[in-house]
Motif scaffolding. Sequence first.
Motif, PDB file in Angstrom:
ATOM      1  N   ARG A 404       0.854  -1.181   0.000  1.00 25.48           N
ATOM      2  CA  ARG A 404       0.000   0.000   0.000  1.00 25.48           C
ATOM      3  C   ARG A 404       0.895   1.238   0.000  1.00 25.48           C
ATOM      4  NH1 ARG A 404      -2.642  -3.657  -0.989  1.00 25.48           N
ATOM      5  NH2 ARG A 404      -4.639  -4.363  -0.102  1.00 25.48           N
ATOM      6  N   SER A 405       0.487   2.266  -0.709  1.00 24.19           N
ATOM      7  CA  SER A 405       1.335   3.437  -0.875  1.00 24.19           C
ATOM      8  C   SER A 405       0.679   4.679  -0.300  1.00 24.19           C
ATOM      9  CB  SER A 405       1.660   3.646  -2.354  1.00 24.19           C
ATOM     10  OG  SER A 405       2.716   4.576  -2.509  1.00 24.19           O
ATOM     11  N   VAL A 406       1.412   5.779  -0.362  1.00 21.62           N
ATOM     12  CA  VAL A 406       0.926   7.083   0.072  1.00 21.62           C
ATOM     13  C   VAL A 406       0.765   7.958  -1.162  1.00 21.62           C
ATOM     14  CG1 VAL A 406       2.009   6.916   2.339  1.00 21.62           C
ATOM     15  CG2 VAL A 406       3.286   7.935   0.446  1.00 21.62           C
ATOM     16  N   ALA A 407      -0.020   9.013  -1.032  1.00 26.62           N
ATOM     17  CA  ALA A 407      -0.271   9.909  -2.156  1.00 26.62           C
ATOM     18  C   ALA A 407       1.045  10.453  -2.697  1.00 26.62           C
ATOM     19  CB  ALA A 407      -1.179  11.049  -1.718  1.00 26.62           C
ATOM     20  N   GLY A 408       1.185  10.416  -4.026  1.00 30.33           N
ATOM     21  CA  GLY A 408       2.379  10.931  -4.669  1.00 30.33           C
ATOM     22  C   GLY A 408       3.454   9.913  -4.919  1.00 30.33           C
ATOM     23  N   VAL A 409       3.239   8.660  -4.511  1.00 30.00           N
ATOM     24  CA  VAL A 409       4.235   7.596  -4.702  1.00 30.00           C
ATOM     25  C   VAL A 409       3.567   6.444  -5.448  1.00 30.00           C
ATOM     26  CG1 VAL A 409       5.859   6.017  -3.597  1.00 30.00           C
ATOM     27  CG2 VAL A 409       5.403   8.250  -2.568  1.00 30.00           C
ATOM     28  N   ASP A 410       3.966   6.224  -6.703  1.00 29.91           N
ATOM     29  CA  ASP A 410       3.343   5.221  -7.562  1.00 29.91           C
ATOM     30  C   ASP A 410       3.973   3.849  -7.299  1.00 29.91           C
ATOM     31  OD1 ASP A 410       2.285   3.642  -9.577  1.00 29.91           O
ATOM     32  OD2 ASP A 410       2.344   5.233 -11.078  1.00 29.91           O
ATOM     33  N   LEU A 411       3.352   3.087  -6.424  1.00 26.30           N
ATOM     34  CA  LEU A 411       3.895   1.785  -6.057  1.00 26.30           C
ATOM     35  C   LEU A 411       3.695   0.766  -7.164  1.00 26.30           C
ATOM     36  CD1 LEU A 411       5.256   0.165  -3.813  1.00 26.30           C
ATOM     37  CD2 LEU A 411       2.989  -0.384  -2.916  1.00 26.30           C
ATOM     38  N   GLY A 412       2.559   0.819  -7.859  1.00 24.96           N
ATOM     39  CA  GLY A 412       2.305  -0.145  -8.924  1.00 24.96           C
ATOM     40  C   GLY A 412       3.344  -0.083 -10.019  1.00 24.96           C
ATOM     41  N   ALA A 413       3.721   1.129 -10.428  1.00 29.34           N
ATOM     42  CA  ALA A 413       4.738   1.272 -11.471  1.00 29.34           C
ATOM     43  C   ALA A 413       6.083   0.735 -10.998  1.00 29.34           C
ATOM     44  CB  ALA A 413       4.862   2.747 -11.871  1.00 29.34           C
ATOM     45  N   ALA A 414       6.397   0.942  -9.708  1.00 30.05           N
ATOM     46  CA  ALA A 414       7.668   0.445  -9.177  1.00 30.05           C
ATOM     47  C   ALA A 414       7.694  -1.083  -9.154  1.00 30.05           C
ATOM     48  CB  ALA A 414       7.890   1.000  -7.770  1.00 30.05           C
ATOM     49  N   VAL A 415       6.567  -1.700  -8.818  1.00 31.84           N
ATOM     50  CA  VAL A 415       6.498  -3.159  -8.800  1.00 31.84           C
ATOM     51  C   VAL A 415       6.643  -3.709 -10.217  1.00 31.84           C
ATOM     52  CG1 VAL A 415       4.927  -5.097  -8.403  1.00 31.84           C
ATOM     53  CG2 VAL A 415       5.234  -3.357  -6.638  1.00 31.84           C
ATOM     54  N   LEU A 416       6.000  -3.071 -11.188  1.00 30.78           N
ATOM     55  CA  LEU A 416       6.157  -3.506 -12.578  1.00 30.78           C
ATOM     56  C   LEU A 416       7.614  -3.383 -13.023  1.00 30.78           C
ATOM     57  CD1 LEU A 416       3.078  -2.167 -14.599  1.00 30.78           C
ATOM     58  CD2 LEU A 416       3.714  -4.531 -14.153  1.00 30.78           C
ATOM     59  N   ALA A 417       8.277  -2.301 -12.616  1.00 25.34           N
ATOM     60  CA  ALA A 417       9.686  -2.117 -12.970  1.00 25.34           C
ATOM     61  C   ALA A 417      10.548  -3.200 -12.333  1.00 25.34           C
ATOM     62  CB  ALA A 417      10.164  -0.732 -12.536  1.00 25.34           C
ATOM     63  N   ALA A 418      10.237  -3.565 -11.087  1.00 29.12           N
ATOM     64  CA  ALA A 418      10.988  -4.627 -10.413  1.00 29.12           C
ATOM     65  C   ALA A 418      10.803  -5.950 -11.130  1.00 29.12           C
ATOM     66  CB  ALA A 418      10.540  -4.739  -8.963  1.00 29.12           C
ATOM     67  N   LYS A 419       9.597  -6.189 -11.621  1.00 30.28           N
ATOM     68  CA  LYS A 419       9.342  -7.415 -12.388  1.00 30.28           C
ATOM     69  C   LYS A 419      10.173  -7.421 -13.676  1.00 30.28           C
ATOM     70  CE  LYS A 419       5.629  -9.832 -14.822  1.00 30.28           C
ATOM     71  NZ  LYS A 419       4.216  -9.721 -15.280  1.00 30.28           N
ATOM     72  N   GLU A 420      10.217  -6.276 -14.361  1.00 31.95           N
ATOM     73  CA  GLU A 420      10.981  -6.186 -15.600  1.00 31.95           C
ATOM     74  C   GLU A 420      12.481  -6.354 -15.361  1.00 31.95           C
ATOM     75  OE1 GLU A 420       9.777  -2.441 -17.133  1.00 31.95           O
ATOM     76  OE2 GLU A 420       7.782  -3.144 -17.751  1.00 31.95           O
ATOM     77  N   HIS A 421      12.932  -6.018 -14.137  1.00 38.63           N
ATOM     78  CA  HIS A 421      14.345  -6.196 -13.774  1.00 38.63           C
ATOM     79  C   HIS A 421      14.648  -7.619 -13.309  1.00 38.63           C
ATOM     80  CE1 HIS A 421      14.752  -1.846 -14.025  1.00 38.63           C
ATOM     81  NE2 HIS A 421      16.045  -1.959 -13.795  1.00 38.63           N
ATOM     82  N   GLY A 422      13.659  -8.485 -13.329  1.00 39.69           N
ATOM     83  CA  GLY A 422      13.877  -9.874 -12.954  1.00 39.69           C
ATOM     84  C   GLY A 422      13.878 -10.143 -11.467  1.00 39.69           C
ATOM     85  N   LEU A 423      13.407  -9.174 -10.661  1.00 37.57           N
ATOM     86  CA  LEU A 423      13.398  -9.369  -9.209  1.00 37.57           C
ATOM     87  C   LEU A 423      12.164 -10.118  -8.722  1.00 37.57           C
ATOM     88  CD1 LEU A 423      14.618  -5.804  -8.160  1.00 37.57           C
ATOM     89  CD2 LEU A 423      15.913  -7.936  -7.979  1.00 37.57           C
ATOM     90  N   LEU A 424      11.116 -10.151  -9.535  1.00 44.98           N
ATOM     91  CA  LEU A 424       9.857 -10.756  -9.117  1.00 44.98           C
ATOM     92  C   LEU A 424       9.456 -11.876 -10.055  1.00 44.98           C
ATOM     93  CD1 LEU A 424       7.793  -7.491  -8.424  1.00 44.98           C
ATOM     94  CD2 LEU A 424       9.123  -8.832  -6.780  1.00 44.98           C
TER      95      LEU A 424
END
Length: 584
Positions: A404-424
């Motif tokens: 869960r995130s706070v206003a102004g911090v896009d957590l979903g985009a960060a998780v997608l980026a982590a997946k693209e980096h092979g971390l997930l």
Amino acid sequence: MPPVLGVTASILGQPWHWRALAADARDGFGADDLVTQLLLARGAPRETLDQHRAPSIRAFMPDPSVFRDMDRAATRLADAVQAGERIAVFGDYDVDGATSAALLILVLRDLGIEAHPYIPDRLLEGYGPSGDALVRLANEGASLIVTVDCGAQAFEALAMAHAHPVDVVVVDHHKCAAALPLAHALVNPNRLDEDEGAAHGHLAAVGVCFLLAAALIRTLRGRGFFADRSEPRLIDHLDIVALGTVADVAQLRGLNRAFVAQGLKVMAQRRNPGLAALIEASRLTRAPTCSDLGFALGPRINAGGRVGRADLGVRLLTTQDPDEARVIADELDRLNDERRLIEAGVQQAAEAMAAEDRMVAVVAGDGWHPGVIGIVAGRLKEKLGRPAIVIAIGEDGLGKGSGRSVAGVDLGAAVLAAKEHGLLVAGGGHAMAAGLTIAADRIADFADFLEERLAPAVTRAVGERALLVDTVLAPGGITPALVESLDVGGPYGMGWPAPRIAVGPLRIVKADIVGNGHVRAIVAGDDGRSFKAVAFRAADTPLGQALLAAPPHRRLWLAGRARIDDWGSRPAAELHLEDAAWAD
């Protein structure tokens, strides 16, 4: 920006600012009435005030055809309805997934098709469609599968379904990658190639399903399908749409506000046997409010997917048998109590693990129940004031995480980026919430990745943190009449916050701890007017401690939301506290 009442550092360490100035109300309020001020402060253009005072579906609903693949999806569904095909609806196991599936099933039932629901087991199957499940549905006779609140990232599963072959229509609202999975149609306002429809990216999946249902009915109407039969009344199902929208914490702006405002009216009539039984099981004796959807009804629907049978929510919302509805609602109520006990244990352990020097809290534990990690992540986020991810590690060495995130911090985009980096192994979501699957030995690397990517945004969000106040009142102003007048500007929720009132100066007459760590206080002003104030889950916070230890001679300003307390012989107003500041 001038601070409200001169508060630059409250008991919780934040300044108090006027919401109107934060919203940049350039034309000023002048002699506007209170409700007009509330609407303007929430960003409603002055020329649309009448629409926002009484939000209707007609005023805010777009043409469904503006969304990519919407007409293609509606055409395929219309073909299936007219041919009497077997349709399966594959939904997520949360409230948005359950309401999305239920809505389509009820509409298709009105059109003469009894669609087959499929809700995956959270523990055994995980989030989203699997190839095995889609192929199994096809082997059981389904020629069309509609996935709701999932599917935007299901590349492998949809490829298996396509090869079988079976047509799959994806209806989702989660973030998409640049490449899209192979589907007959993919309707999602958050597609990266979406044009006009992108303006509705805040819709929950159930809202997108409502638009698809409208497009389907329009398509069938154009084919003369209703020449000898009545059209389904989509408005009769707005209670389900409202529940899914609020429970998924979708922003209550535009069409979503209309969904909830009109859906609450339908819900008050208790037309849906399942919802009527759930309201009774929740011990609500009045018409449900927006808050009830999020804190009473939604959690009970969710309990089925978290700690019980995943399909209970859909079964409840689609049954026409009042007796069956009561049995399911009682079971969900029992499961919700069980969920609370499990959640309390995981929350205690997660809070003990959270590192104070991290801008993004990532905690993990062996044997934690995956069904409660989303709730615990939300609680942790609220306590820390920064994004939080809670990961339950299974015996297979894989972790199921929810953030869960706070206003102004896009957590979903960060998780997608982590997946693209092979971390997930898998992951996705939206700005304020995300889910993921990760190997246990990659959790530390994942935490470091998030810290590096999100720390600047979190620092900025924390630095800009302020309590936004709508109005300041004397103690005697906290009355039932005030609450009724404020309610006119609703419904309130995410993105359309309930009015926040600052009141005082006040003295604490009495304060004690009640329930599960709530602080209850009787407060009085210099004029002798008093009322009750409650700070929920605050006993061990600076706010709760200040209320409990306040000396009788010191006065405070209090800030929070005015609510009706209807437990007594006659309704009284109380203040649900969010912050306080010393007045002298």
